[in-house]
Write a protein that holds these residues in place. Structure first.
Motif, mmCIF file in Angstrom:
data_model
loop_
_atom_site.group_PDB
_atom_site.id
_atom_site.type_symbol
_atom_site.label_atom_id
_atom_site.label_comp_id
_atom_site.label_asym_id
_atom_site.label_seq_id
_atom_site.Cartn_x
_atom_site.Cartn_y
_atom_site.Cartn_z
ATOM 1 N N LEU A 178 0.808 -1.216 0.000
ATOM 2 C CA LEU A 178 0.000 0.000 0.000
ATOM 3 C C LEU A 178 0.847 1.275 0.000
ATOM 4 C CD1 LEU A 178 -2.969 0.865 0.041
ATOM 5 C CD2 LEU A 178 -2.899 0.728 2.522
ATOM 6 N N VAL A 179 2.079 1.210 0.515
ATOM 7 C CA VAL A 179 2.909 2.412 0.666
ATOM 8 C C VAL A 179 4.250 2.264 -0.039
ATOM 9 C CG1 VAL A 179 1.856 3.194 2.816
ATOM 10 C CG2 VAL A 179 3.758 1.592 2.897
ATOM 11 N N THR A 180 4.846 3.422 -0.369
ATOM 12 C CA THR A 180 6.128 3.427 -1.078
ATOM 13 C C THR A 180 7.323 3.486 -0.136
ATOM 14 O OG1 THR A 180 6.102 5.837 -1.247
ATOM 15 C CG2 THR A 180 5.132 4.601 -3.078
ATOM 16 N N ARG A 181 7.072 3.785 1.129
ATOM 17 C CA ARG A 181 8.164 3.927 2.101
ATOM 18 C C ARG A 181 7.607 3.764 3.508
ATOM 19 N NH1 ARG A 181 6.620 8.560 4.247
ATOM 20 N NH2 ARG A 181 6.023 10.325 2.967
ATOM 21 N N THR A 182 8.506 3.725 4.466
ATOM 22 C CA THR A 182 8.104 3.660 5.864
ATOM 23 C C THR A 182 7.334 4.927 6.234
ATOM 24 O OG1 THR A 182 10.098 2.400 6.353
ATOM 25 C CG2 THR A 182 8.990 3.407 8.214
ATOM 26 N N VAL A 183 6.366 4.780 7.102
ATOM 27 C CA VAL A 183 5.567 5.908 7.587
ATOM 28 C C VAL A 183 6.467 6.889 8.336
ATOM 29 C CG1 VAL A 183 3.780 6.519 9.278
ATOM 30 C CG2 VAL A 183 3.435 4.584 7.742
ATOM 31 N N HIS A 184 6.216 8.176 8.168
ATOM 32 C CA HIS A 184 6.903 9.211 8.942
ATOM 33 C C HIS A 184 6.015 9.568 10.123
ATOM 34 C CE1 HIS A 184 9.338 10.722 5.234
ATOM 35 N NE2 HIS A 184 9.631 9.489 5.572
ATOM 36 N N ARG A 185 6.632 9.691 11.288
ATOM 37 C CA ARG A 185 5.892 10.019 12.518
ATOM 38 C C ARG A 185 6.597 11.154 13.245
ATOM 39 N NH1 ARG A 185 2.892 5.261 13.814
ATOM 40 N NH2 ARG A 185 3.598 3.529 12.538
ATOM 41 N N TRP A 186 5.799 12.052 13.796
ATOM 42 C CA TRP A 186 6.340 13.143 14.604
ATOM 43 C C TRP A 186 5.437 13.343 15.810
ATOM 44 C CZ3 TRP A 186 5.397 13.698 9.353
ATOM 45 C CH2 TRP A 186 6.528 13.741 8.536
ATOM 46 N N ARG A 187 6.029 13.842 16.866
ATOM 47 C CA ARG A 187 5.289 14.153 18.104
ATOM 48 C C ARG A 187 5.624 15.594 18.469
ATOM 49 N NH1 ARG A 187 4.185 10.457 23.261
ATOM 50 N NH2 ARG A 187 3.773 9.008 21.562
ATOM 51 N N PHE A 188 4.589 16.403 18.678
ATOM 52 C CA PHE A 188 4.771 17.815 18.989
ATOM 53 C C PHE A 188 4.023 18.188 20.260
ATOM 54 C CE2 PHE A 188 5.212 17.566 14.388
ATOM 55 C CZ PHE A 188 6.320 18.347 14.146
ATOM 56 N N GLU A 189 4.571 19.135 20.979
ATOM 57 C CA GLU A 189 3.894 19.731 22.122
ATOM 58 C C GLU A 189 3.227 21.017 21.643
ATOM 59 O OE1 GLU A 189 5.091 21.991 26.282
ATOM 60 O OE2 GLU A 189 6.589 20.812 25.222
ATOM 61 N N SER A 190 1.952 21.175 21.916
ATOM 62 C CA SER A 190 1.239 22.387 21.511
ATOM 63 C C SER A 190 1.680 23.563 22.379
ATOM 64 C CB SER A 190 -0.265 22.186 21.661
ATOM 65 O OG SER A 190 -0.937 23.395 21.408
ATOM 66 N N LEU A 191 1.898 24.677 21.729
ATOM 67 C CA LEU A 191 2.238 25.915 22.438
ATOM 68 C C LEU A 191 1.058 26.871 22.442
ATOM 69 C CD1 LEU A 191 5.853 26.417 21.077
ATOM 70 C CD2 LEU A 191 5.126 25.326 23.208
ATOM 71 N N GLY A 192 -0.113 26.382 22.045
ATOM 72 C CA GLY A 192 -1.318 27.197 22.026
ATOM 73 C C GLY A 192 -1.676 27.618 20.621
ATOM 74 N N SER A 193 -2.827 28.206 20.470
ATOM 75 C CA SER A 193 -3.283 28.650 19.155
ATOM 76 C C SER A 193 -3.461 30.163 19.166
ATOM 77 C CB SER A 193 -4.588 27.953 18.771
ATOM 78 O OG SER A 193 -5.577 28.257 19.738
ATOM 79 N N VAL A 194 -3.507 30.726 17.986
ATOM 80 C CA VAL A 194 -3.677 32.182 17.870
ATOM 81 C C VAL A 194 -5.025 32.502 17.266
ATOM 82 C CG1 VAL A 194 -1.271 32.833 17.762
ATOM 83 C CG2 VAL A 194 -2.432 32.116 15.679
#
Length: 87
Positions: free
Chosen positions: A71-87
């Protein structure tokens, strides 16, 4: 604290709709429910899923698995972020 988990994959050419359906289904099947979830698609048959969690950055959180290789051409990319709030 709010943590955003990002999952991005690129489908085999022509399989974008299949990858999108697969990701949407897996996102609904997570063992815990995130506070928010969004699914995106982009050119070149890319799919992005972002889930938001009320948890520490290093919390053990459920993530989408790897799709099958056909189904995919490469390994999945994953990231984890901490929210600093919204504007």
């Amino acid at each position: 604290m709010t943590v955003a988990l990002m999952w991005e994959a690129r489908a085999v050419p022509g399989r974008g709709p299949d990858l999108l359906a697969w990701a949407e289904e897996r996102a609904r099947e997570l063992p815990r429910r995130p506070s928010r979830r969004e699914v995106f698609r982009a050119p070149q048959d890319r799919v992005l899923v972002i889930t938001w969690w009320n948890a520490p950055l290093d919390a053990d959180l459920p993530e989408l698995p790897e799709p099958e290789d056909t189904l995919v051409t490469r390994t999945v990319h994953r990231w984890r972020f901490e929210s600093l709030g919204s504007v």
